[in-house]
Design a protein around this motif. Structure first.
Motif, short mmCIF file in Angstrom:
data_model
loop_
_atom_site.label_atom_id
_atom_site.label_comp_id
_atom_site.label_asym_id
_atom_site.label_seq_id
_atom_site.Cartn_x
_atom_site.Cartn_y
_atom_site.Cartn_z
N ALA A 27 0.81 -1.23 0.00
CA ALA A 27 0.00 0.00 0.00
C ALA A 27 0.83 1.27 0.00
O ALA A 27 0.39 2.31 -0.49
CB ALA A 27 -0.94 0.00 1.20
N GLY A 28 2.02 1.20 0.59
CA GLY A 28 2.83 2.41 0.68
C GLY A 28 2.43 3.26 1.86
O GLY A 28 1.66 2.85 2.73
N LEU A 33 -4.85 0.42 0.00
CA LEU A 33 -4.44 -0.42 -1.13
C LEU A 33 -5.30 -0.13 -2.36
O LEU A 33 -6.52 -0.36 -2.35
CB LEU A 33 -4.57 -1.89 -0.73
CG LEU A 33 -3.74 -2.91 -1.52
CD1 LEU A 33 -2.26 -2.71 -1.21
CD2 LEU A 33 -4.15 -4.33 -1.17
N SER A 34 -4.67 0.39 -3.40
CA SER A 34 -5.37 0.58 -4.67
C SER A 34 -5.44 -0.76 -5.40
O SER A 34 -4.79 -1.73 -5.02
CB SER A 34 -4.62 1.60 -5.54
OG SER A 34 -3.38 1.05 -5.97
N ARG A 35 -6.24 -0.80 -6.46
CA ARG A 35 -6.33 -2.04 -7.23
C ARG A 35 -4.99 -2.39 -7.87
O ARG A 35 -4.62 -3.56 -7.98
CB ARG A 35 -7.43 -1.93 -8.28
CG ARG A 35 -8.84 -1.92 -7.68
CD ARG A 35 -9.92 -2.00 -8.74
NE ARG A 35 -11.25 -1.97 -8.17
CZ ARG A 35 -11.90 -3.03 -7.70
NH1 ARG A 35 -11.32 -4.22 -7.74
NH2 ARG A 35 -13.12 -2.91 -7.20
N ALA A 36 -4.26 -1.38 -8.33
CA ALA A 36 -2.95 -1.63 -8.93
C ALA A 36 -1.97 -2.17 -7.89
O ALA A 36 -1.19 -3.09 -8.16
CB ALA A 36 -2.40 -0.34 -9.55
N ALA A 49 -8.13 -8.35 0.32
CA ALA A 49 -8.57 -7.10 -0.31
C ALA A 49 -9.84 -7.33 -1.13
O ALA A 49 -10.76 -6.49 -1.11
CB ALA A 49 -7.46 -6.53 -1.17
N ASN A 50 -9.90 -8.43 -1.84
CA ASN A 50 -11.10 -8.74 -2.61
C ASN A 50 -12.31 -8.90 -1.70
O ASN A 50 -13.42 -8.45 -2.03
CB ASN A 50 -10.89 -10.03 -3.43
CG ASN A 50 -10.02 -9.79 -4.66
OD1 ASN A 50 -9.96 -8.69 -5.19
ND2 ASN A 50 -9.33 -10.83 -5.09
N ALA A 51 -12.11 -9.54 -0.57
CA ALA A 51 -13.21 -9.73 0.38
C ALA A 51 -13.67 -8.40 0.95
O ALA A 51 -14.88 -8.16 1.12
CB ALA A 51 -12.78 -10.67 1.50
N VAL A 52 -12.71 -7.51 1.26
CA VAL A 52 -13.07 -6.19 1.78
C VAL A 52 -13.85 -5.41 0.72
O VAL A 52 -14.85 -4.74 1.02
CB VAL A 52 -11.80 -5.42 2.21
CG1 VAL A 52 -12.15 -3.97 2.56
CG2 VAL A 52 -11.14 -6.11 3.41
N ARG A 53 -13.42 -5.48 -0.53
CA ARG A 53 -14.13 -4.76 -1.60
C ARG A 53 -15.53 -5.34 -1.80
O ARG A 53 -16.50 -4.61 -2.00
CB ARG A 53 -13.34 -4.87 -2.90
CG ARG A 53 -12.02 -4.12 -2.90
CD ARG A 53 -11.36 -4.12 -4.27
NE ARG A 53 -9.96 -3.74 -4.19
CZ ARG A 53 -9.51 -2.49 -4.03
NH1 ARG A 53 -10.38 -1.51 -3.92
NH2 ARG A 53 -8.22 -2.24 -3.96
N ALA A 54 -15.65 -6.66 -1.74
CA ALA A 54 -16.96 -7.29 -1.92
C ALA A 54 -17.93 -6.88 -0.82
O ALA A 54 -19.12 -6.68 -1.07
CB ALA A 54 -16.80 -8.81 -1.94
N VAL A 62 -9.80 0.11 0.89
CA VAL A 62 -9.15 -1.10 1.37
C VAL A 62 -7.91 -0.68 2.15
O VAL A 62 -6.85 -0.43 1.58
CB VAL A 62 -8.79 -2.05 0.21
CG1 VAL A 62 -8.14 -3.32 0.75
CG2 VAL A 62 -10.04 -2.39 -0.59
N THR A 63 -8.05 -0.60 3.45
CA THR A 63 -6.95 -0.15 4.29
C THR A 63 -6.14 -1.34 4.82
O THR A 63 -6.61 -2.48 4.80
CB THR A 63 -7.48 0.65 5.49
OG1 THR A 63 -8.26 -0.23 6.32
CG2 THR A 63 -8.34 1.83 5.05
N VAL A 64 -4.95 -1.05 5.29
CA VAL A 64 -4.11 -2.08 5.90
C VAL A 64 -4.82 -2.68 7.11
O VAL A 64 -4.79 -3.90 7.31
CB VAL A 64 -2.74 -1.50 6.29
CG1 VAL A 64 -1.94 -2.49 7.13
CG2 VAL A 64 -1.95 -1.10 5.05
N ASP A 65 -5.48 -1.83 7.90
CA ASP A 65 -6.21 -2.33 9.07
C ASP A 65 -7.31 -3.31 8.67
O ASP A 65 -7.50 -4.35 9.30
CB ASP A 65 -6.82 -1.17 9.85
CG ASP A 65 -5.79 -0.34 10.61
OD1 ASP A 65 -4.66 -0.83 10.78
OD2 ASP A 65 -6.12 0.78 11.01
N ALA A 66 -8.03 -2.96 7.60
CA ALA A 66 -9.13 -3.82 7.15
C ALA A 66 -8.61 -5.16 6.63
O ALA A 66 -9.22 -6.21 6.87
CB ALA A 66 -9.94 -3.11 6.07
#
Length: 203
Positions: A27-28, A33-36, A49-54, A62-66
């Protein structure tokens, strides 16, 4: 030394550290976290990340914490599905079963188990080999508890001394200082998962 029993709580603590580091690296500095960035992350982070987006919809942040929470929750379910020795404990066989059941999540679970159980890389031995290999015959190698003790040491036979001091320790890394005679030369860190060496400072 590998522990006779390893708790699920200890494994989970190490797992969260592994995932948080992986997610943060992807993520930096903004910790989102971006999709790229997601596409370049580890499989476990990508799946989380996919689960968080869903769950959050197309515009979910989509954060590091999430990601850390998502992986922690998923790991608890995964470990529960392979548990045979009791819900508080995890065996190596169960960690291996988790890897087979879900390779993307099971890989960091197994890595976390190895660290939590004491059965992972022997970074102390790796550090000693790194510093002591290839020394001249008249050069002694010694390990000390502190840098101050190492710098004060005088060999009774008048030999040159190359020394090593283990210093800080985290869940995922071990830091050492090496030196020669009364001077320290290098501070370095060894990754407890990969064995990679990072030079932190040189004198």
């Amino acid at each position: 030394m590998t522990r006779a029993k390893t708790t699920v709580a200890d494994v989970s603590t190490v797992l969260r550290a592994i995932i948080r580091r992986d997610a943060q690296q992807a993520a930096g500095p903004n910790a989102v976290l971006s999709r790229a960035e997601q596409a370049k992350a580890s499989p476990a982070v990508q799946a989380a990340a996919n689960a968080v987006r869903a769950a959050g919809g197309p515009n979910a942040r989509v954060t590091v914490d999430a990601i850390e929470k998502q992986v922690s929750d998923a790991a608890q379910r995964l470990l529960g599905s392979v548990n045979t020795v009791g819900p508080a404990w995890l065996s190596k066989a169960e960690a291996g079963a988790a890897l087979k059941a879900d390779p993307s999540l099971g890989k960091p679970v197994l890595q976390a188990y190895e660290i939590a159980s004491g059965g992972g890389l022997d970074v102390d031995a790796m550090a000693a080999a790194r510093v002591s290999t290839g020394l001249d015959p008249d050069m002694k190698f010694k390990i000390f508890a502190t840098v101050a003790e190492a710098e004060r040491y005088q060999d009774p036979d008048g030999n040159q001394v190359t020394w090593l001091v283990p210093t800080e320790k985290t869940l995922l890394t071990r830091t050492f200082v090496s030196g020669r005679n009364d001077l320290w030369a290098q501070k370095f860190e060894i990754d407890r998962i990969t064995g990679a060496v990072a030079i932190l400072a040189e004198h």
